[in-house]
Scaffold this active site. Structure first.
Site, PDB file in Angstrom:
ATOM      1  N   LYS A  14     -30.365  93.201 -15.577  1.00  0.00           N
ATOM      2  CA  LYS A  14     -31.035  92.591 -14.305  1.00  0.00           C
ATOM      3  C   LYS A  14     -32.370  93.270 -14.089  1.00  0.00           C
ATOM      4  O   LYS A  14     -33.356  92.715 -13.631  1.00  0.00           O
ATOM      5  CB  LYS A  14     -29.898  92.995 -12.970  1.00  0.00           C
ATOM      6  CG  LYS A  14     -28.879  92.324 -13.367  1.00  0.00           C
ATOM      7  CD  LYS A  14     -27.719  92.843 -12.087  1.00  0.00           C
ATOM      8  CE  LYS A  14     -27.353  94.129 -11.892  1.00  0.00           C
ATOM      9  NZ  LYS A  14     -26.508  94.689 -12.993  1.00  0.00           N
ATOM     10  N   ARG A  89     -23.473  93.977  -4.171  1.00  0.00           N
ATOM     11  CA  ARG A  89     -22.557  93.999  -5.065  1.00  0.00           C
ATOM     12  C   ARG A  89     -20.879  93.952  -4.591  1.00  0.00           C
ATOM     13  O   ARG A  89     -19.980  94.425  -5.443  1.00  0.00           O
ATOM     14  CB  ARG A  89     -22.645  95.579  -5.693  1.00  0.00           C
ATOM     15  CG  ARG A  89     -23.549  95.678  -6.998  1.00  0.00           C
ATOM     16  CD  ARG A  89     -23.755  97.024  -7.466  1.00  0.00           C
ATOM     17  NE  ARG A  89     -23.895  97.392  -8.921  1.00  0.00           N
ATOM     18  CZ  ARG A  89     -24.828  97.509  -9.510  1.00  0.00           C
ATOM     19  NH1 ARG A  89     -26.063  97.274  -8.877  1.00  0.00           N
ATOM     20  NH2 ARG A  89     -25.125  97.830 -10.535  1.00  0.00           N
ATOM     21  N   ARG A 128     -28.841 102.705 -24.155  1.00  0.00           N
ATOM     22  CA  ARG A 128     -29.978 103.163 -23.263  1.00  0.00           C
ATOM     23  C   ARG A 128     -29.864 104.562 -22.807  1.00  0.00           C
ATOM     24  O   ARG A 128     -30.513 105.284 -22.588  1.00  0.00           O
ATOM     25  CB  ARG A 128     -29.636 102.019 -21.711  1.00  0.00           C
ATOM     26  CG  ARG A 128     -30.666 102.754 -20.771  1.00  0.00           C
ATOM     27  CD  ARG A 128     -30.545 101.942 -19.488  1.00  0.00           C
ATOM     28  NE  ARG A 128     -29.262 101.876 -18.857  1.00  0.00           N
ATOM     29  CZ  ARG A 128     -28.770 101.087 -17.929  1.00  0.00           C
ATOM     30  NH1 ARG A 128     -29.677 100.145 -17.377  1.00  0.00           N
ATOM     31  NH2 ARG A 128     -27.638 101.023 -17.498  1.00  0.00           N
ATOM     32  N   ARG A 134     -29.812 108.870 -18.622  1.00  0.00           N
ATOM     33  CA  ARG A 134     -29.197 108.509 -17.091  1.00  0.00           C
ATOM     34  C   ARG A 134     -27.751 108.822 -17.302  1.00  0.00           C
ATOM     35  O   ARG A 134     -26.997 108.598 -18.405  1.00  0.00           O
ATOM     36  CB  ARG A 134     -29.062 106.950 -16.873  1.00  0.00           C
ATOM     37  CG  ARG A 134     -29.879 106.475 -15.988  1.00  0.00           C
ATOM     38  CD  ARG A 134     -30.087 105.024 -15.797  1.00  0.00           C
ATOM     39  NE  ARG A 134     -28.730 104.353 -15.339  1.00  0.00           N
ATOM     40  CZ  ARG A 134     -28.839 103.285 -14.884  1.00  0.00           C
ATOM     41  NH1 ARG A 134     -29.771 102.478 -14.877  1.00  0.00           N
ATOM     42  NH2 ARG A 134     -27.675 102.811 -14.420  1.00  0.00           N
ATOM     43  N   ARG A 145     -17.449 101.565 -14.590  1.00  0.00           N
ATOM     44  CA  ARG A 145     -18.731 100.974 -13.829  1.00  0.00           C
ATOM     45  C   ARG A 145     -18.134  99.334 -14.292  1.00  0.00           C
ATOM     46  O   ARG A 145     -18.338  98.540 -13.116  1.00  0.00           O
ATOM     47  CB  ARG A 145     -19.847 100.982 -14.482  1.00  0.00           C
ATOM     48  CG  ARG A 145     -20.338 102.368 -13.797  1.00  0.00           C
ATOM     49  CD  ARG A 145     -21.612 102.933 -14.603  1.00  0.00           C
ATOM     50  NE  ARG A 145     -22.822 102.012 -14.742  1.00  0.00           N
ATOM     51  CZ  ARG A 145     -23.798 102.206 -15.425  1.00  0.00           C
ATOM     52  NH1 ARG A 145     -24.091 103.000 -16.378  1.00  0.00           N
ATOM     53  NH2 ARG A 145     -24.741 101.148 -15.342  1.00  0.00           N
TER      54      ARG A 145
END
Ligand code: B4P
Length: 194
Positions: A14, A89, A128, A134, A145
């Site tokens: 996204k 969400r 990532r 992160r 998640r």
């Protein structure tokens, strides 16, 4: 005004695709993930509260996120439109967004949902995490998640499908191929500016 929701599970691309869409169509980008990370970095009271949830892979409470969106929209009264990335969400967020936009005499015009198999999502987010730093891109939290997505976020697709606004796009092709698939749908509503 044209308002787009870019929808999909964590790691579906996204954020990646929003950057291209913003550039091509001149929309304003509203990413709740980016807004929350900014609040965390600057250690605002909202950020300190949000971090507790984000670090566990849980969704931040609806009222926190909805308040943030409303003030962000008001910053751009002359916008050609908005791309909502990672928001809504939950169904409660989707209903609040509808009410908020109706109050501003506009609406969501299109919802594009990126469909990516779970193994690919995990692979991307671990990749990532290796470079972004992160703290929520570790295997244990990624699983959390994805569970949150299945139980709380996936029903939002049905909410928009009922309104006739949902299109599903394969998100497991290359970044460029996925972008072209997205633009084919957006072009039906809005001309590119570039
Ligand atoms: P977000 O910041 O929204 O992040 P995301 O869902 O993990 O990632 P995205 O789908 O944008 O993937 P990306 O393009 O980066 O959320 C983070 C957290 O914030 C949530 O867990 C939650 O706690 C909180 N939060 C945010 N919004 C909320 C809300 N509304 N309510 C409550 N809580 C909220 O892509 C991922 C990786 O894949 C990148 O490395 C990218 O380079 C790669 N990639 C992308 N497309 C690819 C392709 N086609 N091929 C190969 N690799 C690709």
């Amino acid at each position: 005004m044209f308002n787009l929701v870019l929808f999909g599970p964590p790691g579906s691309g996204k954020g990646t695709q929003s950057a291209n869409i913003v550039h091509t169509y001149g929309l304003k980008h509203i990413s709740t993930g980016d807004l929350l990370r900014e609040e965390v970095t600057t250690q605002t009271p909202l950020g300190v509260e949000a971090k507790k949830y984000m670090d566990q892979g849980l969704l931040v409470p609806d009222e926190v996120v909805i308040g943030m969106i409303s003030s962000k929209i008001d910053e751009f009264p002359e916008a050609r439109g908005f791309i909502f990335d990672g928001f809504p969400r939950t169904c409660a967020q989707a209903e609040s967004l509808d009410n908020l936009l109706e109050f501003k005499n506009t609406q969501i015009h299109l919802v594009l949902s990126l469909d990516v198999p779970q193994e690919e999502l995990t692979r991307r987010m671990i990749g990532r995490g290796a470079t972004s730093g992160r703290s929520d891109d570790t295997e244990e939290i990624i699983i959390r998640r994805i569970d949150e997505y299945r139980s709380k976020t996936a029903p939002v697709a049905e909410y928009y499908d009922t309104q006739g606004k949902l299109d599903i796009i394969r998100g497991d092709y290359s970044i460029d191929e996925t972008f072209h698939a997205l633009t084919r749908q957006i072009d039906k509503h809005l001309l590119p500016v570039t």
